[in-house]
Enzyme design. Structure first.
Site, PDB file in Angstrom:
ATOM      1  N   LYS A  54       0.815  -1.221  -0.024  1.00 25.83           N
ATOM      2  CA  LYS A  54       0.039  -0.013   0.056  1.00 25.83           C
ATOM      3  C   LYS A  54       0.918   1.265   0.021  1.00 25.83           C
ATOM      4  O   LYS A  54       1.577   1.493   0.730  1.00 25.83           O
ATOM      5  CB  LYS A  54      -0.852   0.095   1.335  1.00 25.83           C
TER       6      LYS A  54
HETATM    7  C1  E4P Z   1      -8.461   0.828   3.636  1.00 20.79           C
HETATM    8  O1  E4P Z   1      -7.704   0.387   3.046  1.00 20.79           O
HETATM    9  C2  E4P Z   1      -8.342   1.632   4.875  1.00 20.79           C
HETATM   10  O2  E4P Z   1      -7.473   0.992   5.830  1.00 20.79           O
HETATM   11  C3  E4P Z   1      -9.534   1.744   5.584  1.00 20.79           C
HETATM   12  O3  E4P Z   1     -10.695   1.578   4.765  1.00 20.79           O
HETATM   13  C4  E4P Z   1      -9.661   3.167   6.160  1.00 20.79           C
HETATM   14  O4  E4P Z   1     -10.794   3.407   7.128  1.00 20.79           O
HETATM   15  P1  E4P Z   1     -11.345   4.450   8.008  1.00 20.79           P
HETATM   16  O5  E4P Z   1     -11.607   5.579   7.347  1.00 20.79           O
HETATM   17  O6  E4P Z   1     -12.294   3.880   8.764  1.00 20.79           O
HETATM   18  O7  E4P Z   1     -10.027   4.356   8.993  1.00 20.79           O
END
Ligand code: E4P
Length: 221
Positions: free
Chosen positions: A89
């Protein structure tokens, strides 16, 4: 539509996996912190990603924390070999975009994260990201429209037949999943609690109670 669970907690990943509908896992530094706090020990990041990658068959996203090109490349090169299903990522910043292109040339797949605009999504796809992660819930949090963002990305990618998969992220409730599916997003990543809510319906519960009560009367009567 593929379902990913958005957690670094092994118990939650096992539970989602046991349902038989899990296609992958997304993690991020905040989720690693949360999993470590729950475990009561500082989890080793690389070991932990390895454990997750063994538990599930689908892609497991592991996030870099460097924000410069060389740092991103170096972290990505150390994360990718953990397992064949590890996807790195990378944040949607200038050096991240450069790294996505270079990593693709090395055969390392990237989930481009922290996407909040259609132009960002278009650039990530041009750079060769395997996934783009628009954060729907966080857009909604600032009184804007996360679903509109998703729709724009799906339309733009469709217009040009781009290979990048749209991974609807920061999902907070089942209607996010329904709308993302209606728009044709390839993947939805969500907390275990949201996955469980996708199954629930009060009419199923009352209907089942009635069937079982009638069956009891039929059997005994
Ligand atoms: C996606 O890969 C992220 O880890 C995640 O969906 C972020 O979500 P949040 O806004 O609830 O922290």
């Amino acid at each position: 539509m593929k379902f990913f669970v958005d957690t670094a907690n092994l118990d939650e990943i096992r539970e989602a996996n046991d349902m038989g509908v899990l296609d992958g896992v997304t993690t991020n530094p905040s989720l690693m912190k949360k999993a470590s706090e729950k475990a009561g020990v500082k989890l080793d990041f690389h070991d932990h990603i390895g454990r997750i990658a063994e538990l599930v068959q689908g892609d497991v996203s592991a996030e870099v924390t460097a924000v410069d090109f060389d740092g991103i490349m170096s972290e990505a090169r150390s994360l990718a070999p953990i397992a064949p299903n590890v996807v790195v990522k990378v944040p949607l910043i200038l050096d991240g975009i450069k790294a996505i292109k270079a990593l693709k040339e090395e055969g390392i797949r990237v989930n481009c994260t922290l996407c909040f605009s259609p132009t960002q999504a278009l650039i990530a796809a041009k750079a060769g990201a395997a996934y783009i992660s628009p954060f729907l819930g966080r857009v909604d949090d600032i009184s804007s429209d996360g679903m509109k963002l998703l729709e724009e990305i799906v339309t733009i990618y469709g217009n040009y037949d781009l290979d990048t998969e749209v991974l609807a992220a920061s999902i907070r409730h089942p209607m996010h999943v329904v709308e993302a599916a209606m728009m044709g997003a390839h993947v939805a990543t969500m907390p275990l609690g949201v996955i469980k809510k996708l199954i629930m319906h009060p009419l199923t519960d009352t209907g089942l109670r009635r069937f079982l009560a009638d069956w009891e009367v039929y059997q005994t009567g």
